[in-house]
Design a protein around this motif. Structure first.
Motif, PDB file in Angstrom:
ATOM      1  N   UNK A 217       3.478  -0.063   1.994  1.00  0.00           N
ATOM      2  CA  UNK A 217       4.152  -0.773   0.915  1.00  0.00           C
ATOM      3  C   UNK A 217       3.344  -0.933  -0.386  1.00  0.00           C
ATOM      4  N   UNK A 218       2.313  -1.809   0.118  1.00  0.00           N
ATOM      5  CA  UNK A 218       1.764  -1.811  -1.566  1.00  0.00           C
ATOM      6  C   UNK A 218       1.017  -0.717  -1.905  1.00  0.00           C
ATOM      7  N   UNK A 219       0.430   0.206  -1.326  1.00  0.00           N
ATOM      8  CA  UNK A 219       0.093   0.887  -2.023  1.00  0.00           C
ATOM      9  C   UNK A 219       1.079   1.932  -2.783  1.00  0.00           C
ATOM     10  N   UNK A 220       2.580   1.850  -1.900  1.00  0.00           N
ATOM     11  CA  UNK A 220       3.698   3.333  -3.199  1.00  0.00           C
ATOM     12  C   UNK A 220       3.665   1.729  -4.305  1.00  0.00           C
ATOM     13  N   UNK A 221       4.113   0.734  -3.691  1.00  0.00           N
ATOM     14  CA  UNK A 221       4.574  -0.523  -5.363  1.00  0.00           C
ATOM     15  C   UNK A 221       2.988  -0.257  -5.954  1.00  0.00           C
ATOM     16  N   UNK A 222       1.827   0.148  -6.035  1.00  0.00           N
ATOM     17  CA  UNK A 222       0.366  -0.407  -6.953  1.00  0.00           C
ATOM     18  C   UNK A 222       1.079   1.211  -7.489  1.00  0.00           C
ATOM     19  N   UNK A 223       1.121   2.241  -7.187  1.00  0.00           N
ATOM     20  CA  UNK A 223       1.264   3.738  -7.680  1.00  0.00           C
ATOM     21  C   UNK A 223       2.424   3.683  -8.635  1.00  0.00           C
TER      22      UNK A 223
END
Length: 562
Positions: A217-223
């Motif tokens: 989830x963090x990776x998606x939000x960061x992207x």
């Protein structure tokens, strides 16, 4: 607004069919990657026609990437929406079952109808049963319905936004080079758009929420972060930057629509007595909207510079608020936050001007850190996250003669400081800087608890909001005052006394000086930060001193001789 009757008719299976179709379309398009890459012009083809063909090929590639991004985003958002529909549907089934068991009915408009004492209830128990139904069961059903409708509304609104952005071509490919890159970005964006923001909280709670998210989830939000992440203190600076940069086009579209609406209203004002006054009523908000549009141009141009992070972008209120860092606030060992004062506006060029000054200060502080200090990196933030008073403001609560703007700004600035520390696993050496009325705002911010500031520098200060600098939450010996000769504003003592006369401050020189390593420094004169005599002009003693504090090297400052 979704009604329960609508929700009862929702069918996640139909959405699944659409998801499968979108996946098929997406895969077919992504398979064109090699064909697209190989269809450029041959090297031996030269001339105007070849150049035109190359330009058209580039346009085709970008449009295909946009299309893949849109399909991927909609598909991923639809998957999350289908899951939410099923979850909300299950909650509604449970609520209906509870209602039926106690002889209530949940209506299609969200009401809870009382159908009377449940059949079969013994007469001697009826009073107690009805009391329990009305005091416990019915309030529980009402709460359940409210929660169900809120979740359904959120799901409907989130998917509608994604569909609307795709329809209006508002999705930026973000530099994706291939169709596969665009698909991956769409997956991240679709997931990000359907994640619920946390409840409103302080920077520490925001940081705790972020750190608790699963890695995926963090990776998606960061992207592909949603816009609301850009305004959350306590979230990593790199994530806030991406969210705020992505928000610029959306904000511009909203403001342009409002400007066009106001222009049309002005055109429709009937001629005759009173027309001028009526036009002025529309002209004032139009001027405000046009100023905000100009501010977005300023923000966009400044944020595009190398090594920048856009940490605040807020177009609400009378004027746009923004903050931009030079350097990486997430990793720098030393972070300075500079707050300007009177007449500072984003649309007027202040953000860009101060960013240039912070760029030079960051370079000089980095050089000092590497040569004489811990070798740590330095980041320097221009914080215009409040509406600074303007010289043409009337003498009311928002004028430069009042502390109101400084106090309001100080509340926001305190959270900004806290957010820098909370967003990181290690606390940087954090320095608060302020000039003129910005030093007053800084002073009010430092009167808050838990700001985590390690040193503070005020320049040309008319006061820090208190006659007792010990009330500023800064370690002892780490308050610095810089006051140039003939700075009349700094002698006003308007907001709690003159820092140059307060013993809690270390008073740094602004005169012509020679540094310990033989560097010749020039004198700063007057109140300005820019120009050859300004506080932040490279080569002046005042700027050198500020850079030394920013680098965590107070022993290398040049102290005022008294």
């Amino acid at each position: 607004m979704v009604l329960l009757g609508d929700l009862r008719r929702w069918n996640a299976d139909l959405l699944d069919d659409a998801i499968d179709e979108l996946k098929d379309r997406q895969d077919r398009l992504v398979q064109l990657d090699d064909e697209l890459a190989g269809s450029g012009r041959p090297r031996e083809w030269q001339g105007k026609a070849a150049d035109a063909a190359t330009a058209e090929h580039a346009k085709l590639g970008e449009r295909l990437r946009e299309l893949v991004l849109e399909i991927s985003t909609v598909r991923t958002a639809a998957i999350a929406t289908a899951d939410e529909i099923r979850a909300v549907g299950n909650e509604l089934v449970e609520a209906d079952a509870l209602a039926h068991a106690h002889h209530f009915a949940i209506t299609d408009d969200g009401g809870v109808d009382d159908l009377g004492t449940p059949p079969g209830t013994r007469p001697d128990e009826a009073a107690d049963v009805d009391a329990d139904r009305h005091e416990r069961i019915r309030p529980d059903l009402v709460h359940r319905v409210e929660r169900i409708l809120a979740r359904a509304d959120d799901a409907d609104r989130e998917l509608a936004k994604v569909l609307g952005d795709a329809d209006k071509d508002l999705m930026d490919t973000g530099g994706a080079k291939t169709l596969a890159d665009a698909a991956a970005l769409g997956d991240a964006r679709g997931l990000g758009e359907t994640i619920e923001p946390p409840p409103p909280g302080d920077p520490a709670k925001n940081a705790e929420w972020w750190k608790s998210l699963p890695a995926e989830t963090k990776s998606a939000l960061a992207a592909a972060p949603p816009a609301w992440l850009g305004g959350m203190d306590g979230i990593p600076a790199t994530v806030r930057h991406t969210a705020n940069v992505n928000k610029i086009d959306d904000e511009r579209a909203v403001l342009n629509a409002e400007a066009n609406r106001l222009r049309e209203q002005i055109k429709k004002v009937p001629k005759g007595p009173g027309a001028r006054n009526l036009e002025a009523e529309y002209r004032r908000p139009l001027d405000q909207v046009e100023a905000k549009l100009k501010s977005l141009d300023e923000v966009e141009a400044t944020a595009k510079k190398t090594d920048r992070q856009l940490l605040v972008l807020d177009t609400s209120g009378e004027r746009t608020k923004a903050a931009i860092a030079v350097g990486n606030v997430d990793t720098a060992e030393h972070v300075s936050v500079f707050t300007p004062g009177l007449n500072s506006t984003v649309e007027g060029g202040s953000l860009n001007d101060y960013d240039k000054s912070m760029d030079l200060l960051q370079q000089d502080a980095t050089a000092q850190s590497q040569q004489y200090g811990d070798g740590g990196d330095v980041a320097a933030v221009t914080w215009l996250g409040y509406e600074a008073p303007q010289i043409n403001d009337s003498l009311g609560s928002d004028s430069v003669a009042s502390s109101t703007s400084a106090e309001r700004g100080g509340d926001k600035l305190a959270d900004f400081y806290r957010g820098i520390n909370a967003s990181r696993d290690d606390n940087p050496h954090l320095v608060a800087m302020g000039h003129s009325y910005g030093s007053t705002t800084t002073g009010y911010a430092l009167q808050h608890d838990g700001v985590g500031v390690d040193a503070a520098v005020v320049m040309g200060s008319p006061g820090v909001g208190t006659a007792h600098p010990s009330e500023l939450n800064v370690p002892a010996g780490q308050l610095y005052n810089i006051e140039s000769k003939r700075d009349l504003v700094a002698d006003l003592s308007w907001f709690g006394g003159d820092p140059s006369k307060q013993a809690d401050f270390r008073h740094l020189s602004t005169g012509e000086e020679i540094t310990p390593d033989g560097q010749h420094l020039n004198e700063s004169i007057g109140h300005n930060t820019g120009g050859p005599d300004g506080y932040l002009n490279r080569g002046n003693t005042s700027q050198y001193n500020a850079a030394a504090v920013a680098a965590g090297l107070p022993d290398r400052t040049v102290v005022e001789r008294r």
